[in-house]
Design a protein around this motif. Sequence first.
Motif, PDB file in Angstrom:
ATOM      1  N   ASN A   9       5.405   3.273 -13.286  1.00  0.00           N
ATOM      2  CA  ASN A   9       4.719   2.610 -14.393  1.00  0.00           C
ATOM      3  C   ASN A   9       5.319   1.222 -14.603  1.00  0.00           C
ATOM      4  N   TRP A  10       4.704   0.450 -15.457  1.00  0.00           N
ATOM      5  CA  TRP A  10       5.090  -0.952 -15.625  1.00  0.00           C
ATOM      6  C   TRP A  10       6.506  -1.114 -16.169  1.00  0.00           C
TER       7      TRP A  10
ATOM      8  N   LYS B  30       8.872  -0.843 -13.324  1.00  0.00           N
ATOM      9  CA  LYS B  30       8.723  -2.023 -12.454  1.00  0.00           C
ATOM     10  C   LYS B  30       9.451  -3.214 -13.062  1.00  0.00           C
ATOM     11  N   ALA B  31       9.331  -3.381 -14.378  1.00  0.00           N
ATOM     12  CA  ALA B  31      10.058  -4.460 -15.063  1.00  0.00           C
ATOM     13  C   ALA B  31      11.561  -4.236 -14.960  1.00  0.00           C
TER      14      ALA B  31
END
Length: 111
Positions: free
Chosen positions: A52-53, A56-57
């Motif tokens: 999920n984002w 990733k961040a």
Amino acid sequence: MRDRRHPAYWGFVLHRVSGIGLALFLPLHFWALGHAIQGEAALEGFLRFTDNWAFKAGEWGLVTLLALHLAGGLRVLALEFLGWRARQKDLVALSAGFALGAGLMFLLHAG
């Protein structure tokens, strides 16, 4: 007491903060490795969870911290072996640029 507005001071701070951030990441890394040891199904579930984002961040942040710590460490080695130079501001800027460039390259190629 040294002037805290000097770029070399901020290079020192970034090197220490990135080291602390990497040390805080290690337990999470060992947790992820523990899933791999438990078997393929546990690892697959963990990898789905991390797709999920936010993760990733976090990966981008980790790569940037690694690059900052590497660049700061190279700056410290240069100080140790080459002595103090008048162009320390340039070394700090080069270190920060290298780290941000590495983070951006990771961000562009992450997919």
